[in-house]
Design a protein around this motif. Structure first.
Motif, PDB file in Angstrom:
ATOM      1  N   LEU A   8      -1.647  51.881  55.690  1.00  0.00           N
ATOM      2  CA  LEU A   8      -1.045  51.916  57.030  1.00  0.00           C
ATOM      3  C   LEU A   8       0.028  50.839  57.080  1.00  0.00           C
ATOM      4  N   LEU A   9       1.197  51.209  57.584  1.00  0.00           N
ATOM      5  CA  LEU A   9       2.287  50.241  57.697  1.00  0.00           C
ATOM      6  C   LEU A   9       2.623  49.996  59.164  1.00  0.00           C
ATOM      7  N   VAL A  10       2.526  48.731  59.573  1.00  0.00           N
ATOM      8  CA  VAL A  10       3.070  48.354  60.871  1.00  0.00           C
ATOM      9  C   VAL A  10       4.545  48.083  60.602  1.00  0.00           C
ATOM     10  N   GLY A  11       5.343  49.124  60.750  1.00  0.00           N
ATOM     11  CA  GLY A  11       6.754  49.046  60.385  1.00  0.00           C
ATOM     12  C   GLY A  11       7.604  48.560  61.545  1.00  0.00           C
ATOM     13  N   ASP A  12       8.752  47.981  61.198  1.00  0.00           N
ATOM     14  CA  ASP A  12       9.661  47.587  62.280  1.00  0.00           C
ATOM     15  C   ASP A  12      10.344  48.818  62.885  1.00  0.00           C
ATOM     16  N   SER A  13      10.026  49.997  62.348  1.00  0.00           N
ATOM     17  CA  SER A  13      10.435  51.253  63.002  1.00  0.00           C
ATOM     18  C   SER A  13       9.881  51.299  64.418  1.00  0.00           C
TER      19      SER A  13
ATOM     20  N   ALA B 151       2.360  45.047  56.689  1.00  0.00           N
ATOM     21  CA  ALA B 151       3.169  44.775  57.890  1.00  0.00           C
ATOM     22  C   ALA B 151       4.566  44.331  57.467  1.00  0.00           C
ATOM     23  N   ASP B 152       5.532  44.685  58.294  1.00  0.00           N
ATOM     24  CA  ASP B 152       6.937  44.417  57.986  1.00  0.00           C
ATOM     25  C   ASP B 152       7.381  43.025  58.392  1.00  0.00           C
ATOM     26  N   LEU B 153       8.090  42.357  57.521  1.00  0.00           N
ATOM     27  CA  LEU B 153       8.829  41.150  57.916  1.00  0.00           C
ATOM     28  C   LEU B 153      10.084  41.632  58.649  1.00  0.00           C
TER      29      LEU B 153
ATOM     30  N   ILE C  52       6.875  48.523  45.206  1.00  0.00           N
ATOM     31  CA  ILE C  52       8.267  48.764  45.586  1.00  0.00           C
ATOM     32  C   ILE C  52       8.279  49.960  46.536  1.00  0.00           C
ATOM     33  N   LEU C  53       9.025  49.839  47.631  1.00  0.00           N
ATOM     34  CA  LEU C  53       9.213  50.981  48.524  1.00  0.00           C
ATOM     35  C   LEU C  53      10.673  51.393  48.436  1.00  0.00           C
ATOM     36  N   LEU C  54      10.894  52.669  48.176  1.00  0.00           N
ATOM     37  CA  LEU C  54      12.251  53.197  48.026  1.00  0.00           C
ATOM     38  C   LEU C  54      12.540  54.158  49.152  1.00  0.00           C
ATOM     39  N   GLU C  55      13.596  53.896  49.890  1.00  0.00           N
ATOM     40  CA  GLU C  55      13.926  54.784  51.018  1.00  0.00           C
ATOM     41  C   GLU C  55      15.259  55.484  50.780  1.00  0.00           C
ATOM     42  N   CYS C  56      15.248  56.782  50.990  1.00  0.00           N
ATOM     43  CA  CYS C  56      16.476  57.600  50.965  1.00  0.00           C
ATOM     44  C   CYS C  56      17.327  57.391  49.721  1.00  0.00           C
TER      45      CYS C  56
ATOM     46  N   LEU D 144       5.581  58.252  55.584  1.00  0.00           N
ATOM     47  CA  LEU D 144       6.421  58.768  56.673  1.00  0.00           C
ATOM     48  C   LEU D 144       6.119  57.980  57.942  1.00  0.00           C
ATOM     49  N   VAL D 145       7.026  58.078  58.876  1.00  0.00           N
ATOM     50  CA  VAL D 145       6.813  57.469  60.197  1.00  0.00           C
ATOM     51  C   VAL D 145       5.922  58.424  61.007  1.00  0.00           C
ATOM     52  N   MET D 146       4.855  57.857  61.598  1.00  0.00           N
ATOM     53  CA  MET D 146       3.859  58.674  62.297  1.00  0.00           C
ATOM     54  C   MET D 146       4.488  59.610  63.344  1.00  0.00           C
TER      55      MET D 146
ATOM     56  N   GLY E 294       7.584  56.167  48.174  1.00  0.00           N
ATOM     57  CA  GLY E 294       8.871  56.746  48.543  1.00  0.00           C
ATOM     58  C   GLY E 294       8.881  57.306  49.948  1.00  0.00           C
ATOM     59  N   ILE E 295      10.055  57.232  50.554  1.00  0.00           N
ATOM     60  CA  ILE E 295      10.326  57.953  51.809  1.00  0.00           C
ATOM     61  C   ILE E 295      11.722  58.521  51.621  1.00  0.00           C
ATOM     62  N   GLY E 296      11.793  59.834  51.457  1.00  0.00           N
ATOM     63  CA  GLY E 296      13.071  60.445  51.101  1.00  0.00           C
ATOM     64  C   GLY E 296      13.512  60.019  49.717  1.00  0.00           C
TER      65      GLY E 296
ATOM     66  N   ALA F 150       1.642  52.958  61.536  1.00  0.00           N
ATOM     67  CA  ALA F 150       0.684  52.924  62.647  1.00  0.00           C
ATOM     68  C   ALA F 150       1.015  51.685  63.461  1.00  0.00           C
ATOM     69  N   TYR F 151       0.832  51.797  64.760  1.00  0.00           N
ATOM     70  CA  TYR F 151       1.228  50.681  65.619  1.00  0.00           C
ATOM     71  C   TYR F 151       0.140  50.290  66.614  1.00  0.00           C
ATOM     72  N   ASP F 152      -0.904  51.120  66.704  1.00  0.00           N
ATOM     73  CA  ASP F 152      -1.976  50.787  67.651  1.00  0.00           C
ATOM     74  C   ASP F 152      -3.330  51.218  67.083  1.00  0.00           C
TER      75      ASP F 152
HETATM   76  O1  KIV Z   1       9.563  50.409  59.424  1.00  0.00           O
HETATM   77  C1  KIV Z   1       9.183  51.423  58.846  1.00  0.00           C
HETATM   78  O2  KIV Z   1       8.548  52.313  59.421  1.00  0.00           O
HETATM   79  C2  KIV Z   1       9.505  51.567  57.438  1.00  0.00           C
HETATM   80  C3  KIV Z   1       9.275  52.908  56.832  1.00  0.00           C
HETATM   81  C4  KIV Z   1      10.409  53.787  57.183  1.00  0.00           C
HETATM   82  C5  KIV Z   1       9.069  52.830  55.380  1.00  0.00           C
HETATM   83  O3  KIV Z   1       9.959  50.659  56.818  1.00  0.00           O
END
Ligand code: KIV
Length: 263
Positions: free
Chosen positions: A41-46, A83-85, A178-182, A213-215, A201-203, A24-26
């Motif tokens: 909710l993750l404010v991801g660097d995505s 939130a993502d570093l 722990i978050l595991l991707e792909c 998942l990414v929104m 997990g994501i993938g 989520a970003y907003d």
């Molecule tokens: O930045 C992001 O959205 C993420 C997810 C893909 C887990 O790290």
């Protein structure tokens, strides 16, 4: 709904119950996701790709993540806010501490950082200071240029063992999630079974404790190639709130992901 905390997620793990997580970003989308019951909710660097139009997450700055974290924090409801570093926050322990402090001041309740066992000291120092950490392993998008693309990680036994060893070392250092991707579903299961902390997990197959998942992906508005692990929930929902609810319900009932979304 009672606020979701690390204790909630740990209790889910002990009870064998899954939980859902979404970027989520907003404030508007955060409100809708929280209303649907999404636990994290993750404010991801995505956001660098889905909001800013970059081809990777590398250009995203700490200020960008802080801004979006403040927006989401105002509407997060009972959901837990991660939130993502951003890229290079893990360069030194001091930088990790300073950047994490900025995210926590912006409203994050846990920070996520990409990197392997070598960043154990940073994870330990953050944890000592009361900052919970989620360690992101497997496909780490901030190292896409070194990985040679967005590729499945841990396919051979040596790589899979290294990811499992990194996960153990980071949990030993204090990581709470722990978050595991792909990664192959078999590795997602092995890491989840080996650790006491929740694994998202994501993938990473159907057996991790949580799914993220990414929104924009679940709303079908991402352009370009859609990764195998994505499901567009707008094809079976009337509106955005319905798509968020269906994703949440599918994760809770272990209907998502299936083999079709796994490696
Ligand atoms: O930045 C992001 O959205 C993420 C997810 C893909 C887990 O790290």
């Amino acid at each position: 709904m009672k606020s979701v905390t690390l204790s909630t997620l740990q209790a889910y793990k002990r009870a064998g119950e899954t939980f859902s997580s979404l970027t989520a970003y907003d404030a508007s989308f955060a409100h809708a996701a929280a209303a649907a019951g999404i636990e994290v909710l993750l404010v991801g660097d995505s956001l660098g790709m889905v909001l800013q139009g970059h081809t990777s997450t590398l250009p995203v700055t700490l200020d960008d993540i802080c801004y979006h974290t403040r927006c989401v924090a105002r509407a997060k409801g009972a959901s837990m806010l991660m939130a993502d570093l951003p890229f290079m926050s893990n360069a030194t322990t001091e930088r990790m501490l300073n950047d994490a402090a900025a995210l926590m001041r912006a409203g994050a309740e846990i920070v996520k950082v990409e990197g392997e066992a070598w960043m154990a000291e940073g994870v330990r120092e953050l944890t000592r200071r009361g900052v919970p950490v989620c360690a992101h392993l497997g496909l780490t998008p901030q190292t896409v240029h070194q990985l040679g693309g967005y590729k499945v990680q841990g396919r051979d036994a040596e790589q899979a063992n290294a990811i499992l060893a990194d996960a153990r070392a980071l949990v030993e250092a204090g990581a709470s999630i722990i978050l595991l991707e792909c990664v192959p579903a078999s590795l997602g299961r092995a890491v989840t079974e080996a650790l006491d902390v929740p694994v998202i997990g994501i993938g990473a197959g159907p057996d991790t404790d949580g799914q993220i998942l990414v929104m924009h992906d679940i709303l079908g508005v991402t352009h370009g190639r859609t990764p195998r692990f994505v499901k567009n929930y707008m094809t079976e929902a009337q509106d955005i709130a319905g798509a968020f609810s269906r994703f949440h319900e599918d994760v809770k009932a272990r209907r998502f992901p299936t083999a079709e979304h796994s490696f």
